[in-house]
Design a protein around this motif. Structure first.
Motif, PDB file in Angstrom:
ATOM      1  N   ALA A 135      73.565  40.310 -29.424  1.00  0.00           N
ATOM      2  CA  ALA A 135      74.774  40.732 -29.733  1.00  0.00           C
ATOM      3  C   ALA A 135      75.521  41.637 -28.888  1.00  0.00           C
ATOM      4  N   SER A 136      74.669  42.098 -27.859  1.00  0.00           N
ATOM      5  CA  SER A 136      75.820  42.523 -26.939  1.00  0.00           C
ATOM      6  C   SER A 136      76.501  41.617 -25.893  1.00  0.00           C
TER       7      SER A 136
ATOM      8  N   SER B 299      71.766  45.422 -19.953  1.00  0.00           N
ATOM      9  CA  SER B 299      70.224  45.755 -20.072  1.00  0.00           C
ATOM     10  C   SER B 299      69.339  45.137 -19.230  1.00  0.00           C
ATOM     11  N   PHE B 300      70.098  44.276 -18.199  1.00  0.00           N
ATOM     12  CA  PHE B 300      69.652  42.976 -18.029  1.00  0.00           C
ATOM     13  C   PHE B 300      70.147  43.515 -15.942  1.00  0.00           C
ATOM     14  N   ARG B 301      70.408  44.524 -15.712  1.00  0.00           N
ATOM     15  CA  ARG B 301      71.100  45.122 -14.990  1.00  0.00           C
ATOM     16  C   ARG B 301      69.829  45.896 -13.429  1.00  0.00           C
ATOM     17  N   GLU B 302      70.367  46.187 -12.643  1.00  0.00           N
ATOM     18  CA  GLU B 302      69.267  46.491 -11.591  1.00  0.00           C
ATOM     19  C   GLU B 302      67.829  46.315 -11.422  1.00  0.00           C
ATOM     20  N   GLN B 303      68.284  44.527 -11.878  1.00  0.00           N
ATOM     21  CA  GLN B 303      66.728  44.001 -11.272  1.00  0.00           C
ATOM     22  C   GLN B 303      66.292  42.627 -10.893  1.00  0.00           C
ATOM     23  N   GLY B 304      67.857  42.764  -9.679  1.00  0.00           N
ATOM     24  CA  GLY B 304      67.777  41.599  -8.705  1.00  0.00           C
ATOM     25  C   GLY B 304      68.255  39.993  -9.657  1.00  0.00           C
ATOM     26  N   LEU B 305      68.851  40.752 -11.277  1.00  0.00           N
ATOM     27  CA  LEU B 305      68.683  38.618 -11.449  1.00  0.00           C
ATOM     28  C   LEU B 305      70.388  38.028 -10.923  1.00  0.00           C
ATOM     29  N   ALA B 306      71.338  39.509 -11.159  1.00  0.00           N
ATOM     30  CA  ALA B 306      72.876  39.239 -10.165  1.00  0.00           C
ATOM     31  C   ALA B 306      72.243  38.607  -8.863  1.00  0.00           C
ATOM     32  N   THR B 307      72.172  39.217  -7.667  1.00  0.00           N
ATOM     33  CA  THR B 307      71.064  38.640  -5.995  1.00  0.00           C
ATOM     34  C   THR B 307      70.839  37.051  -6.246  1.00  0.00           C
ATOM     35  N   GLU B 308      70.227  36.839  -7.672  1.00  0.00           N
ATOM     36  CA  GLU B 308      69.486  35.351  -7.508  1.00  0.00           C
ATOM     37  C   GLU B 308      70.557  34.836  -8.763  1.00  0.00           C
ATOM     38  N   ALA B 309      70.942  34.783  -9.144  1.00  0.00           N
ATOM     39  CA  ALA B 309      72.530  33.980  -9.479  1.00  0.00           C
ATOM     40  C   ALA B 309      73.121  33.862  -8.392  1.00  0.00           C
ATOM     41  N   VAL B 310      73.474  34.640  -8.128  1.00  0.00           N
ATOM     42  CA  VAL B 310      74.525  34.710  -6.994  1.00  0.00           C
ATOM     43  C   VAL B 310      74.522  33.957  -5.671  1.00  0.00           C
TER      44      VAL B 310
ATOM     45  N   SER C  76      59.297  38.136 -24.973  1.00  0.00           N
ATOM     46  CA  SER C  76      59.057  37.678 -26.102  1.00  0.00           C
ATOM     47  C   SER C  76      59.279  36.103 -26.317  1.00  0.00           C
ATOM     48  N   GLY C  77      58.976  35.679 -25.313  1.00  0.00           N
ATOM     49  CA  GLY C  77      58.200  34.237 -24.631  1.00  0.00           C
ATOM     50  C   GLY C  77      59.501  32.926 -25.551  1.00  0.00           C
ATOM     51  N   MET C  78      60.677  34.147 -25.854  1.00  0.00           N
ATOM     52  CA  MET C  78      61.924  33.031 -26.150  1.00  0.00           C
ATOM     53  C   MET C  78      63.458  33.036 -24.857  1.00  0.00           C
ATOM     54  N   ASP C  79      63.466  32.163 -24.487  1.00  0.00           N
ATOM     55  CA  ASP C  79      64.618  32.228 -23.060  1.00  0.00           C
ATOM     56  C   ASP C  79      65.706  33.558 -23.455  1.00  0.00           C
ATOM     57  N   ARG C  80      66.211  33.846 -22.648  1.00  0.00           N
ATOM     58  CA  ARG C  80      67.293  35.036 -22.711  1.00  0.00           C
ATOM     59  C   ARG C  80      68.407  34.982 -22.295  1.00  0.00           C
ATOM     60  N   LEU C  81      69.483  35.060 -22.586  1.00  0.00           N
ATOM     61  CA  LEU C  81      71.331  35.066 -22.707  1.00  0.00           C
ATOM     62  C   LEU C  81      71.116  36.498 -21.449  1.00  0.00           C
ATOM     63  N   VAL C  82      70.664  36.383 -20.584  1.00  0.00           N
ATOM     64  CA  VAL C  82      71.468  37.842 -19.470  1.00  0.00           C
ATOM     65  C   VAL C  82      72.662  38.031 -18.654  1.00  0.00           C
TER      66      VAL C  82
ATOM     67  N   GLU D   9      76.444  32.058 -32.526  1.00  0.00           N
ATOM     68  CA  GLU D   9      75.766  31.722 -33.012  1.00  0.00           C
ATOM     69  C   GLU D   9      75.470  30.206 -32.546  1.00  0.00           C
ATOM     70  N   ALA D  10      76.349  29.509 -32.006  1.00  0.00           N
ATOM     71  CA  ALA D  10      75.827  27.794 -32.135  1.00  0.00           C
ATOM     72  C   ALA D  10      75.948  27.525 -30.987  1.00  0.00           C
ATOM     73  N   PHE D  11      76.716  28.629 -29.847  1.00  0.00           N
ATOM     74  CA  PHE D  11      76.122  28.946 -28.828  1.00  0.00           C
ATOM     75  C   PHE D  11      75.551  29.137 -27.918  1.00  0.00           C
ATOM     76  N   PHE D  12      73.962  29.868 -28.896  1.00  0.00           N
ATOM     77  CA  PHE D  12      72.882  30.593 -28.147  1.00  0.00           C
ATOM     78  C   PHE D  12      72.549  29.124 -28.784  1.00  0.00           C
ATOM     79  N   GLU D  13      72.273  28.691 -29.526  1.00  0.00           N
ATOM     80  CA  GLU D  13      71.278  27.603 -30.807  1.00  0.00           C
ATOM     81  C   GLU D  13      71.395  26.163 -29.484  1.00  0.00           C
ATOM     82  N   ALA D  14      72.682  26.523 -28.510  1.00  0.00           N
ATOM     83  CA  ALA D  14      73.295  25.200 -27.940  1.00  0.00           C
ATOM     84  C   ALA D  14      72.480  25.660 -26.922  1.00  0.00           C
ATOM     85  N   LEU D  15      72.625  26.699 -26.135  1.00  0.00           N
ATOM     86  CA  LEU D  15      71.793  26.583 -24.727  1.00  0.00           C
ATOM     87  C   LEU D  15      70.159  26.885 -25.075  1.00  0.00           C
ATOM     88  N   GLY D  16      69.528  27.076 -26.620  1.00  0.00           N
ATOM     89  CA  GLY D  16      68.705  26.766 -26.799  1.00  0.00           C
ATOM     90  C   GLY D  16      68.237  29.223 -26.444  1.00  0.00           C
ATOM     91  N   VAL D  17      68.510  29.491 -26.644  1.00  0.00           N
ATOM     92  CA  VAL D  17      68.756  31.183 -26.113  1.00  0.00           C
ATOM     93  C   VAL D  17      68.460  31.617 -27.793  1.00  0.00           C
TER      94      VAL D  17
END
Length: 181
Positions: A39-40, A109-120, A79-85, A27-35
């Motif tokens: 749960a997963s 829940s964030f697979r198959e959206q091109g996000l991994a390709t963008e991050a790599v 949701s307007g909140m930053d999400r850790l994906v 929870e402190a990790f999520f808070e420090a990142l502002g995300v």
């Protein structure tokens, strides 16, 4: 904090403090990142021993920030909140030949959206721009087709395979000269 901005993502390099929070105080990790709390979290292949190893490496080498784990954040997700994906990064600073090994994993829940390709892509560009990296390598398992597609879409080519504990592991590589072309 060391950050990379990509088209839809913000990548944040963990330092020793953030790496420790990730495994001991999520929870402190999520808070420090502002995300938003996830749960997963963590994604597949980022187990407690990997998190602890990352913290140990960064504690021993504080100037190596960026050469270990990066958090993949989707700013202002639906949701307007930053999400850790997802997350990924390197298995340490470049070796004597200028090579680094990259790895990555996305929350289901964030697979198959091109996000991994963008991050790599963003991580590879960051590594090459350091002037210290000549080649980025990656290893994956034959049944992880989506991971292989990410590598292919980012310009990696399969260079061979090896066996470990009776399991075949595919090896991919991308050289700076080929990435710039």
């Amino acid at each position: 904090m060391l950050e990379i901005k990509a088209e839809r993502l913000k990548l944040v390099a963990l330092d020793a403090r953030l790496a420790g929070l990730q495994s001991r105080a999520p929870e402190a990790f999520f808070e420090a990142l502002g995300v938003q709390s996830e749960a997963s979290w963590p994604p597949e292949l980022m187990d407690k021993s990997a998190m602890d190893w990352c913290e140990e490496q960064l504690s021993a080498q504080p100037d190596a920030e960026g050469w270990y784990f990066w958090a993949f954040i989707w700013p202002g997700f639906m949701s307007g909140m930053d999400r850790l994906v997802g997350g990924g990064g390197f298995k340490g600073p470049p070796d004597q030949n200028g090579a680094v090994e990259i790895g990555y994993s996305m929350l289901v829940s964030f697979r198959e959206q091109g996000l991994a390709t963008e991050a790599v892509n963003a991580l590879v560009e960051w590594a090459f721009s350091s002037g210290q990296v000549r080649e980025v390598v990656a290893e994956t398992l034959p049944h992880l087709i989506a991971s292989q597609r990410v590598l292919e879409k980012t310009g990696f080519v399969e260079t061979g395979s090896r066996e470990e504990d009776g399991m075949k592991i595919l090896r991919f590589a991308l050289q700076r000269e080929k990435a710039a072309a």
